[in-house]
Motif scaffolding. Structure first.
Motif, PDB file in Angstrom:
ATOM      1  N   ALA A  52       0.826  -1.204   0.000  1.00 54.30           N
ATOM      2  CA  ALA A  52       0.000   0.000   0.000  1.00 54.30           C
ATOM      3  C   ALA A  52       0.865   1.261   0.000  1.00 54.30           C
ATOM      4  N   TYR A  56       0.859   4.068  -2.883  1.00 62.44           N
ATOM      5  CA  TYR A  56       0.679   5.504  -2.642  1.00 62.44           C
ATOM      6  C   TYR A  56       1.813   6.309  -3.273  1.00 62.44           C
ATOM      7  N   TYR A  62      -4.862   6.488  -2.408  1.00 65.33           N
ATOM      8  CA  TYR A  62      -5.210   5.088  -2.136  1.00 65.33           C
ATOM      9  C   TYR A  62      -6.529   4.686  -2.809  1.00 65.33           C
ATOM     10  N   LEU A  65      -6.756   1.179  -4.269  1.00 66.07           N
ATOM     11  CA  LEU A  65      -5.805   0.266  -3.625  1.00 66.07           C
ATOM     12  C   LEU A  65      -6.345  -1.157  -3.508  1.00 66.07           C
ATOM     13  N   CYS A  66      -7.585  -1.303  -3.100  1.00 70.57           N
ATOM     14  CA  CYS A  66      -8.144  -2.639  -2.835  1.00 70.57           C
ATOM     15  C   CYS A  66      -8.322  -3.477  -4.097  1.00 70.57           C
ATOM     16  N   CYS A  88     -10.985  -5.043   2.815  1.00 71.76           N
ATOM     17  CA  CYS A  88     -10.125  -3.907   2.462  1.00 71.76           C
ATOM     18  C   CYS A  88     -11.025  -2.738   2.080  1.00 71.76           C
ATOM     19  N   SER A  90     -10.710   1.539   1.064  1.00 75.76           N
ATOM     20  CA  SER A  90      -9.794   2.650   0.807  1.00 75.76           C
ATOM     21  C   SER A  90     -10.544   3.859   0.275  1.00 75.76           C
ATOM     22  N   SER A  94      -6.840   7.411   2.605  1.00 81.67           N
ATOM     23  CA  SER A  94      -6.612   6.417   3.665  1.00 81.67           C
ATOM     24  C   SER A  94      -7.057   5.024   3.236  1.00 81.67           C
ATOM     25  N   PHE A  95      -6.590   4.033   4.008  1.00 86.74           N
ATOM     26  CA  PHE A  95      -7.030   2.646   3.807  1.00 86.74           C
ATOM     27  C   PHE A  95      -7.027   1.915   5.136  1.00 86.74           C
ATOM     28  N   ASP A 110      -3.633   0.044   8.908  1.00 84.51           N
ATOM     29  CA  ASP A 110      -4.234   1.183   8.217  1.00 84.51           C
ATOM     30  C   ASP A 110      -3.172   2.118   7.674  1.00 84.51           C
ATOM     31  N   SER A 111      -3.621   3.149   6.993  1.00 81.59           N
ATOM     32  CA  SER A 111      -2.725   4.073   6.305  1.00 81.59           C
ATOM     33  C   SER A 111      -1.945   4.966   7.259  1.00 81.59           C
TER      34      SER A 111
END
Length: 126
Positions: A52, A56, A62, A65-66, A88, A90, A94-95, A110-111
């Motif tokens: 991740a 980024y 993000y 991202l998933c 997941c 995002s 953030s994620f 997490d992010s």
């Protein structure tokens, strides 16, 4: 010499002792399996967190991202089937990735760099 047979009570006592000992051993084995599941989840989610960060750096967000192939392959089980206990989520900034366990606890990353076990009663990552 006459042969003496076991009485019914002696046999019941022996069976109850064996049952008690086996339940202690099985309980210990299940706890060991739970600990192993946590270690496996920690490893997979830590690897996903690294991916991740790289995602980024490349995309500056993000947002997708998933659906990234590296994240998906990290979170898939060894036989290529998605693990239904892993979620997941995002957004652009953030994620959070979470692995749920049978005892109502989860391991999350997490992010913001948080990672740890969260129970259903708690609201923050430990």
């Amino acid at each position: 010499m006459s042969m003496r047979a076991f009485t019914f009570i002696e046999i019941l006592i022996a069976i109850s002792i064996i049952t008690t000992l086996s339940s202690v051993i099985l309980n210990s084995a299940f706890k060991t399996q739970d600990r192993a599941d946590i270690v496996i989840a920690r490893s997979a989610l830590s690897e996903a967190s690294v991916h991740a960060s790289a995602y980024y750096q490349k995309h500056r967000n993000y947002s997708n991202l998933c659906s990234d192939s590296k994240i998906i392959s990290t979170l898939d089980t060894q036989n290529g089937v998605a693990d239904p206990t892993i979620s997941c989520s995002s957004t652009v900034s953030s994620f959070i990735i979470q692995k749920s366990f049978n005892d109502t606890s989860s391991y999350c990353v997490d992010s913001e760099g948080h990672s740890g076990i969260v129970t259903s009663a708690s609201t923050e990552i430990l």
